[in-house]
Design an enzyme around this catalytic site. Sequence first.
Site, short mmCIF file in Angstrom:
data_model
loop_
_atom_site.label_atom_id
_atom_site.label_comp_id
_atom_site.label_asym_id
_atom_site.label_seq_id
_atom_site.Cartn_x
_atom_site.Cartn_y
_atom_site.Cartn_z
N THR A 75 0.87 -1.18 0.00
CA THR A 75 0.00 0.00 0.00
C THR A 75 0.90 1.23 0.00
O THR A 75 1.66 1.45 0.95
CB THR A 75 -0.90 -0.02 1.25
OG1 THR A 75 -1.66 -1.23 1.22
CG2 THR A 75 -1.84 1.17 1.27
N GLU A 89 -3.63 -4.59 -2.69
CA GLU A 89 -4.13 -5.84 -2.10
C GLU A 89 -5.24 -5.53 -1.08
O GLU A 89 -5.11 -4.60 -0.30
CB GLU A 89 -2.97 -6.57 -1.42
CG GLU A 89 -3.36 -7.88 -0.79
CD GLU A 89 -4.07 -8.80 -1.78
OE1 GLU A 89 -3.50 -9.14 -2.83
OE2 GLU A 89 -5.24 -9.16 -1.51
N LEU A 149 -6.73 -8.22 0.80
CA LEU A 149 -6.97 -9.36 1.69
C LEU A 149 -7.04 -8.89 3.13
O LEU A 149 -6.46 -7.87 3.51
CB LEU A 149 -5.90 -10.43 1.53
CG LEU A 149 -4.43 -10.13 1.82
CD1 LEU A 149 -4.12 -10.07 3.29
CD2 LEU A 149 -3.56 -11.18 1.16
N PHE A 163 -18.70 -3.47 9.48
CA PHE A 163 -17.90 -2.34 10.01
C PHE A 163 -18.74 -1.35 10.80
O PHE A 163 -18.40 -0.18 10.88
CB PHE A 163 -17.10 -1.65 8.88
CG PHE A 163 -15.96 -2.51 8.44
CD1 PHE A 163 -14.70 -2.34 8.99
CD2 PHE A 163 -16.14 -3.53 7.53
CE1 PHE A 163 -13.65 -3.17 8.64
CE2 PHE A 163 -15.11 -4.38 7.17
CZ PHE A 163 -13.85 -4.19 7.73
N GLY A 201 -7.46 -1.01 15.00
CA GLY A 201 -6.01 -1.03 15.19
C GLY A 201 -5.41 -1.77 14.02
O GLY A 201 -5.96 -1.73 12.91
N CYS A 258 -2.89 -1.76 9.19
CA CYS A 258 -3.35 -1.06 7.98
C CYS A 258 -4.20 0.18 8.24
O CYS A 258 -3.83 1.28 7.83
CB CYS A 258 -4.11 -2.03 7.08
SG CYS A 258 -3.03 -3.28 6.38
N LYS A 307 -2.53 3.43 9.87
CA LYS A 307 -1.48 4.03 9.03
C LYS A 307 -2.05 4.52 7.69
O LYS A 307 -1.60 5.54 7.16
CB LYS A 307 -0.31 3.06 8.83
CG LYS A 307 -0.44 2.10 7.67
CD LYS A 307 0.87 1.42 7.34
CE LYS A 307 0.68 0.25 6.39
NZ LYS A 307 0.15 0.57 5.07
P1 NAD Z 1 4.91 -7.55 6.78
O1 NAD Z 1 5.71 -6.68 7.67
O2 NAD Z 1 4.17 -8.70 7.34
O3 NAD Z 1 5.86 -8.13 5.63
C1 NAD Z 1 6.82 -7.37 4.96
C2 NAD Z 1 8.00 -8.28 4.63
O4 NAD Z 1 8.91 -7.57 3.80
C3 NAD Z 1 8.80 -8.71 5.88
O5 NAD Z 1 8.90 -10.12 5.89
C4 NAD Z 1 10.16 -8.06 5.68
O6 NAD Z 1 11.22 -8.83 6.21
C5 NAD Z 1 10.23 -7.96 4.16
N1 NAD Z 1 11.17 -6.96 3.65
C6 NAD Z 1 11.35 -5.69 4.05
N2 NAD Z 1 12.32 -5.09 3.31
C7 NAD Z 1 12.75 -6.01 2.42
C8 NAD Z 1 13.75 -6.01 1.39
N3 NAD Z 1 14.47 -4.93 1.16
N4 NAD Z 1 13.93 -7.15 0.69
C9 NAD Z 1 13.19 -8.23 0.94
N5 NAD Z 1 12.25 -8.30 1.90
C10 NAD Z 1 12.03 -7.21 2.63
O7 NAD Z 1 3.93 -6.57 6.01
P2 NAD Z 1 2.49 -6.93 5.39
O8 NAD Z 1 1.47 -6.89 6.45
O9 NAD Z 1 2.61 -8.14 4.54
O10 NAD Z 1 2.24 -5.65 4.48
C11 NAD Z 1 2.96 -5.44 3.29
C12 NAD Z 1 2.28 -4.32 2.51
O11 NAD Z 1 0.97 -4.74 2.13
C13 NAD Z 1 2.11 -3.03 3.29
O12 NAD Z 1 2.23 -1.95 2.41
C14 NAD Z 1 0.69 -3.13 3.80
O13 NAD Z 1 0.12 -1.86 4.04
C15 NAD Z 1 0.00 -3.82 2.63
N6 NAD Z 1 -1.20 -4.57 2.99
C16 NAD Z 1 -1.24 -5.29 4.14
C17 NAD Z 1 -2.38 -6.03 4.44
C18 NAD Z 1 -2.45 -6.82 5.72
O14 NAD Z 1 -3.55 -7.23 6.09
N7 NAD Z 1 -1.34 -7.09 6.40
C19 NAD Z 1 -3.47 -6.02 3.57
C20 NAD Z 1 -3.38 -5.29 2.39
C21 NAD Z 1 -2.25 -4.56 2.11
#
Ligand code: NAD
Length: 440
Positions: A121, A151, A153, A249, A257, A260, A263
């Site tokens: 995101t 995404e 999910l 919702f 909290g 997502c 932030k």
């Molecule tokens: P997360 O912290 O669980 O995973 C991020 C991963 O990226 C970590 O494993 C980290 O070690 C890795 N990483 C960081 N820098 C790196 C690099 N330089 N090379 C390789 N790997 C690296 O985060 P997340 O919850 O999966 O979220 C990822 C993105 O997706 C964010 O932008 C978030 O806003 C978005 N998002 C999250 C969700 C959710 O429910 N968690 C849903 C939709 C969108």
Amino acid sequence: MNICVIGTGYVGLVTGTVFAELGNEVVCVDNVAEKIENLNRRKLPIYEPGLQELVERNHNEGRLKFSTDAKSAVEFSEIIFICVGTPSSDSGETDLSAVEAVAKLIAKHMNGYKIVVNKSTVPVGTGDLVRNIINKHCVDGHKFDVVSNPEFLREGQAVNDALNPDRIIIGASEKQVAYRLLELYSSLQAPMIITDVYSAEIIKYASNSFLAMKISFINAVADLCEMVGADVEDVANGVGRDPRIGVDFLNSGLGFGGSCFPKDVKSLLHTSGKLGYDFNLLKNVLEINEGRVDRFTSLIRRRFPDMKGKTFAVLGLAFKPNTDDMRDAKSVEVINDLLKGGAVIRAFDPVAMPAAQKVLPSITYCQTAYEACNGADALLLITEWREFKLLNLEKIKQTMKNPVIFDGRNMYNPERKKRLGFEYFGLGRKFSNHMPEKGK
Ligand code: NAD
């Protein structure tokens, strides 16, 4: 297709695994070596229902690989997904350092045409940023396109959401590129929406901010209900039955909290400010949300003016049910506040306790909800895991020092709990012990 997913967290691991399940060759890359070693031993870094078996199957069948070797993974792939974290700073600005680092990495290792997809995101304009970084750092002048594919999910049901998305958004500057990406999703039955890159980037923030707004809205209504002795659950049900509004919702309680919503709302507010637009509505959404924990702990303080030595059973630690994610979990705020008052905390969460121990080291962790409640002065419901709804509260009452419930998610029926002999405190609930008698 050959695919590389960089960032193997909640989004990257689920996305990569589902692409493998759809028959693609996938390499999931992360820069945390321990995470990759564990994944190669089929030990998952996160809890997500259904994910373990899907990872095992696709890994066994050779379609899903885990590696720290970004060079080989980039060279191997036609499509590269960026799935790294994008946390927000205190000002609300999104920290894009991980996205920038990955863009440089891709540029360095490109060996031919690539489609680079932002699934993280990211604020509007980040597609341009990624393109500029790759142009600057790609010495061999290989062709590439940058696409936005946000995404949607939800943690706790991520596998199901990834296999059955309600929509797929592709933001691309060229239709041809969008179509190539759509091929990847072609076996999924979901509306596919092609937009320009900026629109796709905004869709993600607008979606999350809208959902956060619904939560803050109903929480404001809950406060109003408290003033007159009305019941917010009845109000939400009545309001949500209008199909233009919807019941989802509209759950009042401790507020939102997680990694997502907070932030993303802050980021959209920050982006708007930078563009000269004062998005006051979002300021209110955050303000209302930030006041929820205080409102909840004030109820506890009013009932237990001297908290020193009082024991509270905390049920639920994760930021929401069916996940072990503790990022921005309301439990942390509530517990830290009570600890400051000298309270003793006995907590239970079905899966988040290992993650919670890192942020809440000085509380007692119990094996069951029943054990947590044993000898407690009050039960605090913080995360609405389904199993907490099914607890034998009569049995629990026998073991508690005081039969008192503070329901941070309005999960229980106040009248029924009172009939069982509990003092019940909810947020905006009729028959809650602190509510006025009016409207009875
Ligand atoms: P997360 O912290 O669980 O995973 C991020 C991963 O990226 C970590 O494993 C980290 O070690 C890795 N990483 C960081 N820098 C790196 C690099 N330089 N090379 C390789 N790997 C690296 O985060 P997340 O919850 O999966 O979220 C990822 C993105 O997706 C964010 O932008 C978030 O806003 C978005 N998002 C999250 C969700 C959710 O429910 N968690 C849903 C939709 C969108």
